[in-house]
Design a protein around this motif. Structure first.
Motif, PDB file in Angstrom:
ATOM      1  N   ASP A  72     -22.484  38.227  -9.732  1.00 45.51           N
ATOM      2  CA  ASP A  72     -21.863  37.097  -9.037  1.00 45.51           C
ATOM      3  C   ASP A  72     -22.598  35.824  -9.468  1.00 45.51           C
ATOM      4  O   ASP A  72     -23.797  35.667  -9.191  1.00 45.51           O
ATOM      5  CB  ASP A  72     -21.976  37.255  -7.520  1.00 45.51           C
ATOM      6  CG  ASP A  72     -20.971  38.237  -6.964  1.00 45.51           C
ATOM      7  OD1 ASP A  72     -20.008  38.557  -7.677  1.00 45.51           O
ATOM      8  OD2 ASP A  72     -21.144  38.692  -5.815  1.00 45.51           O
ATOM      9  N   LYS A 121     -22.779  31.895  -9.076  1.00 42.01           N
ATOM     10  CA  LYS A 121     -22.326  30.852  -8.133  1.00 42.01           C
ATOM     11  C   LYS A 121     -22.560  29.456  -8.715  1.00 42.01           C
ATOM     12  O   LYS A 121     -23.630  29.161  -9.256  1.00 42.01           O
ATOM     13  CB  LYS A 121     -23.080  30.995  -6.819  1.00 42.01           C
ATOM     14  CG  LYS A 121     -22.814  32.329  -6.119  1.00 42.01           C
ATOM     15  CD  LYS A 121     -23.654  32.478  -4.857  1.00 42.01           C
ATOM     16  CE  LYS A 121     -23.417  33.834  -4.202  1.00 42.01           C
ATOM     17  NZ  LYS A 121     -24.271  34.030  -3.010  1.00 42.01           N
ATOM     18  N   THR A 143     -31.711  43.361 -15.658  1.00 44.77           N
ATOM     19  CA  THR A 143     -31.071  42.359 -14.795  1.00 44.77           C
ATOM     20  C   THR A 143     -31.868  41.063 -14.764  1.00 44.77           C
ATOM     21  O   THR A 143     -31.289  39.967 -14.699  1.00 44.77           O
ATOM     22  CB  THR A 143     -30.919  42.911 -13.371  1.00 44.77           C
ATOM     23  OG1 THR A 143     -32.204  43.355 -12.886  1.00 44.77           O
ATOM     24  CG2 THR A 143     -29.952  44.092 -13.359  1.00 44.77           C
ATOM     25  N   GLU A 148     -30.297  37.344 -15.468  1.00 42.16           N
ATOM     26  CA  GLU A 148     -30.392  36.271 -14.483  1.00 42.16           C
ATOM     27  C   GLU A 148     -31.100  35.049 -15.064  1.00 42.16           C
ATOM     28  O   GLU A 148     -30.671  33.897 -14.860  1.00 42.16           O
ATOM     29  CB  GLU A 148     -31.135  36.768 -13.238  1.00 42.16           C
ATOM     30  CG  GLU A 148     -30.361  37.800 -12.438  1.00 42.16           C
ATOM     31  CD  GLU A 148     -31.161  38.336 -11.264  1.00 42.16           C
ATOM     32  OE1 GLU A 148     -32.135  37.666 -10.865  1.00 42.16           O
ATOM     33  OE2 GLU A 148     -30.827  39.410 -10.753  1.00 42.16           O
ATOM     34  N   SER A 150     -26.963  29.973  -8.823  1.00 43.18           N
ATOM     35  CA  SER A 150     -27.709  31.227  -8.661  1.00 43.18           C
ATOM     36  C   SER A 150     -26.895  32.390  -9.224  1.00 43.18           C
ATOM     37  O   SER A 150     -25.688  32.267  -9.465  1.00 43.18           O
ATOM     38  CB  SER A 150     -28.029  31.477  -7.188  1.00 43.18           C
ATOM     39  OG  SER A 150     -26.829  31.625  -6.441  1.00 43.18           O
ATOM     40  N   ASP A 158     -26.443  36.714  -8.562  1.00 45.92           N
ATOM     41  CA  ASP A 158     -26.746  37.914  -7.763  1.00 45.92           C
ATOM     42  C   ASP A 158     -26.136  39.130  -8.425  1.00 45.92           C
ATOM     43  O   ASP A 158     -25.085  39.041  -9.088  1.00 45.92           O
ATOM     44  CB  ASP A 158     -26.162  37.784  -6.342  1.00 45.92           C
ATOM     45  CG  ASP A 158     -26.811  36.669  -5.553  1.00 45.92           C
ATOM     46  OD1 ASP A 158     -28.038  36.504  -5.643  1.00 45.92           O
ATOM     47  OD2 ASP A 158     -26.079  35.932  -4.842  1.00 45.92           O
TER      48      ASP A 158
END
Length: 213
Positions: free
Chosen positions: A133, A135, A188, A192, A204, A206
């Motif tokens: 996700d 954002k 991950t 990120e 951000s 997630d």
């Protein structure tokens, strides 16, 4: 019958004498003494037919010159038993050693074939399916540009998949995007860090879902 100094030759003669009393015909002849002379020592009890014949022909040794001549010329593979002492002859040891060596060779060959086959088999690559996700800052963020930024990230072991925009409220949408990664190459944290580097568009990141493949 083969070489009378080998177990194979003796067995062949034993089988031949299973239903015969003599090498030729129905009486002892020079054919019997000729074959007798090619046998280096008394046959073992396990070769019962040969042992019976051997002891019988041995009884003719005193008058062997009076026996009728052979009808067949026997080709013997070894010299007579007088050419070598019994101490120099191992009727069964040599074959056992040959069988053991052959068994060892076959075992080594099979192990080598298995190792070669195993080395050619491709190693299993551990992979994972990840749903992210991403954002934005607000409803004014260009989501098309944001997705382009995310997909521009290229890593060995990373494959981007399908994506969609999911509303989060107040006119704001988040980018939900999937990917498949090789576990040893991509984590991950790496994803990120790479995505949040586009700080003008990304607020951000997630991990929405993580599954081993």
């Amino acid at each position: 019958f083969g070489n009378m100094r080998t177990p194979a030759g003796l067995k062949s003669l034993n089988d031949f004498l299973a239903d015969r009393s003599y090498i030729e015909g129905f009486t002892a002849s020079q054919a019997d003494t000729s074959v007798f002379d090619s046998i280096p020592s008394a046959p073992p009890p396990t070769l019962s037919h040969l042992r019976r014949w051997y002891n019988h022909i041995k009884s003719f040794q005193a008058q062997r010159s009076n026996l009728p001549s052979s009808k067949t010329q026997f080709v013997l593979h070894e010299a007579s038993r007088n050419d070598a002492s019994d101490d120099d002859i191992d009727l069964f040891g040599s074959e056992d050693e040959e069988e053991a060596a052959e068994a060892a060779r076959i075992k080594e060959q099979r192990l080598a074939e298995y190792a070669a086959k195993k080395s050619k088999k491709p190693a299993l690559v551990a992979k994972s399916s990840i749903l992210l996700d991403v954002k934005p800052w607000d409803d004014e963020t260009d989501m098309k540009k944001l997705e382009e930024c995310v997909r521009s990230i290229s890593m060995d072991g990373l494959l981007w998949g399908q994506s969609k925009l999911v509303p989060v409220g107040y006119g704001i949408h988040k980018l939900q995007i999937g990917c498949v990664v090789e576990d040893e190459k991509v984590g991950t944290d790496m994803l990120e860090e790479a995505i949040t580097a586009f700080e003008e568009h990304v607020q951000s990141v997630d991990v929405a879902a993580f599954n081993k493949i």
